[in-house]
Design a protein around this motif. Structure first.
Motif, short mmCIF file in Angstrom:
data_model
loop_
_atom_site.label_atom_id
_atom_site.label_comp_id
_atom_site.label_asym_id
_atom_site.label_seq_id
_atom_site.Cartn_x
_atom_site.Cartn_y
_atom_site.Cartn_z
N SER A 173 27.16 -31.34 31.45
CA SER A 173 26.21 -32.45 31.65
C SER A 173 24.83 -32.06 31.10
CB SER A 173 26.09 -32.80 33.14
OG SER A 173 25.15 -31.97 33.80
N GLY A 174 23.99 -33.06 30.95
CA GLY A 174 22.61 -32.81 30.53
C GLY A 174 21.66 -32.79 31.70
N ASN A 175 22.22 -32.70 32.92
CA ASN A 175 21.40 -32.85 34.13
C ASN A 175 21.08 -31.50 34.76
OD1 ASN A 175 22.23 -35.41 33.55
ND2 ASN A 175 23.43 -35.69 35.42
N SER A 176 20.01 -31.53 35.54
CA SER A 176 19.66 -30.38 36.37
C SER A 176 19.13 -30.94 37.69
CB SER A 176 18.59 -29.55 35.66
OG SER A 176 18.02 -28.60 36.55
N VAL A 177 19.53 -30.30 38.81
CA VAL A 177 19.09 -30.78 40.13
C VAL A 177 18.38 -29.63 40.85
CG1 VAL A 177 19.81 -31.89 42.28
CG2 VAL A 177 21.14 -32.25 40.21
N TRP A 204 17.39 -17.27 24.38
CA TRP A 204 18.64 -17.90 24.82
C TRP A 204 18.80 -17.70 26.32
CZ3 TRP A 204 23.55 -20.12 23.86
CH2 TRP A 204 23.72 -20.66 22.58
N LEU A 205 19.44 -18.64 26.99
CA LEU A 205 19.79 -18.44 28.40
C LEU A 205 21.30 -18.39 28.55
CD1 LEU A 205 16.92 -20.35 28.77
CD2 LEU A 205 17.45 -19.35 31.00
N LEU A 206 21.76 -17.53 29.45
CA LEU A 206 23.19 -17.48 29.76
C LEU A 206 23.34 -17.61 31.27
CD1 LEU A 206 26.09 -17.10 28.75
CD2 LEU A 206 25.82 -14.64 29.15
N ALA A 207 23.88 -18.74 31.71
CA ALA A 207 24.11 -18.98 33.14
C ALA A 207 25.49 -18.44 33.50
CB ALA A 207 24.03 -20.48 33.43
N VAL A 208 25.55 -17.58 34.51
CA VAL A 208 26.83 -17.03 34.97
C VAL A 208 27.00 -17.46 36.43
CG1 VAL A 208 28.18 -14.92 35.30
CG2 VAL A 208 26.52 -15.05 33.42
N VAL A 263 28.89 -19.23 31.61
CA VAL A 263 30.16 -18.67 32.08
C VAL A 263 30.37 -19.29 33.46
CG1 VAL A 263 31.44 -16.61 32.73
CG2 VAL A 263 29.80 -16.49 30.83
N LEU A 264 31.33 -20.21 33.56
CA LEU A 264 31.49 -20.99 34.80
C LEU A 264 32.33 -20.24 35.83
CD1 LEU A 264 30.85 -23.80 36.06
CD2 LEU A 264 33.10 -24.53 35.26
N GLY A 323 27.77 -21.23 39.09
CA GLY A 323 28.10 -22.64 39.27
C GLY A 323 26.92 -23.54 39.01
N GLY A 324 26.96 -24.72 39.61
CA GLY A 324 25.94 -25.73 39.34
C GLY A 324 24.52 -25.25 39.64
N SER A 325 24.36 -24.51 40.71
CA SER A 325 23.01 -24.08 41.09
C SER A 325 22.42 -23.15 40.04
CB SER A 325 23.05 -23.39 42.46
OG SER A 325 23.50 -24.31 43.43
N VAL A 326 23.25 -22.24 39.55
CA VAL A 326 22.80 -21.28 38.54
C VAL A 326 22.54 -22.00 37.20
CG1 VAL A 326 23.64 -19.35 37.12
CG2 VAL A 326 23.91 -19.29 39.61
N ILE A 327 23.46 -22.87 36.83
CA ILE A 327 23.31 -23.57 35.55
C ILE A 327 22.08 -24.47 35.58
CG2 ILE A 327 24.43 -25.11 33.87
CD1 ILE A 327 27.15 -24.30 35.21
N ASP A 328 21.88 -25.16 36.70
CA ASP A 328 20.73 -26.06 36.81
C ASP A 328 19.41 -25.30 36.77
OD1 ASP A 328 22.61 -28.01 36.98
OD2 ASP A 328 22.09 -28.70 38.99
N THR A 329 19.40 -24.12 37.37
CA THR A 329 18.20 -23.28 37.31
C THR A 329 17.95 -22.84 35.87
OG1 THR A 329 18.55 -22.52 39.56
CG2 THR A 329 17.15 -21.14 38.18
N ALA A 330 19.03 -22.43 35.18
CA ALA A 330 18.89 -22.02 33.78
C ALA A 330 18.35 -23.17 32.93
CB ALA A 330 20.24 -21.53 33.24
N LYS A 331 18.84 -24.38 33.20
CA LYS A 331 18.36 -25.53 32.42
C LYS A 331 16.87 -25.78 32.66
CE LYS A 331 22.71 -28.17 32.24
NZ LYS A 331 23.45 -29.28 32.87
N ALA A 332 16.46 -25.69 33.92
CA ALA A 332 15.04 -25.93 34.23
C ALA A 332 14.16 -24.85 33.59
CB ALA A 332 14.84 -25.98 35.74
N VAL A 333 14.65 -23.61 33.59
CA VAL A 333 13.90 -22.53 32.92
C VAL A 333 13.85 -22.80 31.42
CG1 VAL A 333 13.92 -20.06 32.37
CG2 VAL A 333 14.45 -20.82 34.71
N ALA A 334 14.99 -23.21 30.86
CA ALA A 334 15.06 -23.45 29.41
C ALA A 334 14.06 -24.52 28.97
CB ALA A 334 16.48 -23.88 29.03
N ALA A 335 13.89 -25.53 29.82
CA ALA A 335 12.93 -26.60 29.48
C ALA A 335 11.50 -26.15 29.78
CB ALA A 335 13.26 -27.86 30.29
#
Ligand code: NZQ
Ligand code: ZN
Length: 390
Positions: A148-152, A92-96, A137-138, A98-110
């Protein structure tokens, strides 16, 4: 109005103290080994990281930490996260953050489940079909990545900032939204977030699709609410209710609701991504420069919806021509952005001598011959818009 699918499966848990639910929620979903992803220090300084770690401990979950994600997150951090996650047997990933952290977590998850290089997903040579689940955790309402389903991600070697869009696979399972966590945001980050959420609505609002009455009014109401709450939070950064309204607005701006039934545009975002890729500026501040320039160009070339936006969101009385109405709306939008401390030109953004040719060349290399849909912009058009932003 176009046919559409509205898919927003993330569970949003909103209110004071909700971050302590992270552990029990992951455990309930069968998670055992969590990779926490966080930024450059704000979560550690505020004590949030300690509270989240305790919540995971209390739920009996093992955890590892990927720290130091920077704004405009880069590919090297994603690779570090993939290596760490594999070594730790992360499920599991837990992003704590903003967008930069969440997007990094998404890229790692994939990337963790993929035999090739994760960048294949971003340059379009592979499609994400599976990923580890993500919780959030935003800490800053802005990018809307929590829904969103996006990562940048930016690939440093080639200076490419590209977005990966996976409407189904990468949406977080849950997002914990505690407005109190945003009370520590500096005025600059607050204003960048406000600009970004307005931009997310506008990218969808400026459409040629006819008869999008419900979506238009939802978007106009949300934009007005953001402007109102932005004024309140600028006067009093400790105003909980203003922070709370902005936090929810940031999510609704980008979870797909404001685009239902519309052909969306996104030219301003793609143009801004080039600016933040080359000059490493805050995404929201880049948008404060690029979006008004795009609107100014549209006032001349395709004023219809810009004039509607000017009347309904900014209270402009209809002028002699749609162009004049639209231009007054753009003037009021710029005045609003200035009032919350945003720059209005590339120069004010700190870019004294922008290399416009390089920005426009790279934009069309990454995105193709035409950019956007409200007007399909050519290389000549985007160059003109970049020049208006100087
Ligand atoms: O790194 P730390 O120390 O945590 O500091 C961060 C960072 O410096 C700070 N911050 C965050 N929460 C805080 C805080 N400081 C004090 N108190 C808090 N509670 O804020 C700074 C900016 O953080 P960042 O995550 O970069 O901000 P944002 O949420 O605006 O994310 C921007 C990134 O998201 C991308 C942007 O391009 C940019 O790379 N986007 C992602 C999208 C998506 N995934 O759907 C859509 C957007 O259009 C956007 O392109
Ligand atoms: Zn954005």
């Amino acid at each position: 109005m176009n046919d559409f699918v509205f898919h927003s499966p993330t569970e949003f848990i909103f209110g004071r103290g909700v971050e302590v639910q992270a552990g029990e929620r992951i455990a309930r979903c069968g998670g055992r080994r969590v990779l926490i992803v966080c930024g450059g220090g704000s979560a550690r300084r505020s004590g949030l990281l300690d509270r989240v770690v305790k919540a995971l401990d209390d739920a009996g979950l093992a955890h590892a930490l990927l720290e130091g994600v920077r704004p405009n997150p880069t590919d090297d951090k994603v690779r570090e996260g993939i290596r760490l996650g594999r070594a730790e047997g992360t499920d599991w990933l837990l992003a704590v953050g903003g967008g930069s952290v969440i997007d990094t977590a998404k890229a790692v998850a994939a990337g963790i489940r993929y035999a090739g290089d994760f960048w294949d997903f971003f340059d379009g040579s592979a499609t994400v079909t599976e990923a580890l689940p993500i919780g959030v955790v935003l800490t800053i309402p802005a990018a809307g990545s929590e829904g969103s389903g996006n990562s940048v991600i930016t690939k440093t070697a080639t200076c490419q900032k590209l977005s990966l869009r996976t409407p189904y696979v990468l949406r977080p399972k849950f997002a914990l939204l505690n407005p109190e966590l945003t009370l520590t945001l500096p005025a600059w980050q607050t204003a960048c977030g406000i600009t970004d959420m307005l931009a997310h609505i506008m990218e969808r609002y400026f459409t040629n699709t006819p008869a999008t009455v419900v979506t238009d009014h939802v978007s106009e109401g949300l934009m007005q609410a953001i402007v109102e709450e932005a004024r309140r939070v600028t006067l009093n950064p400790q105003d909980y209710d203003a922070r709370a309204n902005l936090m929810w607005a940031g999510t609704l701006a980008h979870n797909g609701l404001c685009g239902t039934g519309c052909e969306e545009d996104w030219a301003s975002h793609f143009m801004e991504h080039e600016v933040s890729a080359f000059y490493d500026v805050s995404h929201g501040a880049g948008l404060a420069v690029i979006f008004p320039a795009w609107l100014q160009w549209m006032a001349v070339h395709h004023a219809t919806k810009v004039a509607q936006w000017a009347e309904r969101v900014w209270g402009v009385s209809p002028a002699a021509t749609p162009q004049a109405t639209a231009e007054e709306g753009v003037r009021r939008f710029r005045a609003f952005l200035a009032s919350i401390g945003m720059p209005l030109t590339l120069r004010e953004l700190g870019i004294e001598h922008p290399d416009i040719n390089r920005l426009a060349d790279s934009l069309h290399r990454n995105k193709g011959e035409f950019v956007g849909n409200y007007v399909r912009l050519t290389r000549k058009d985007t160059e003109e818009i970049y020049r208006l932003a100087q």
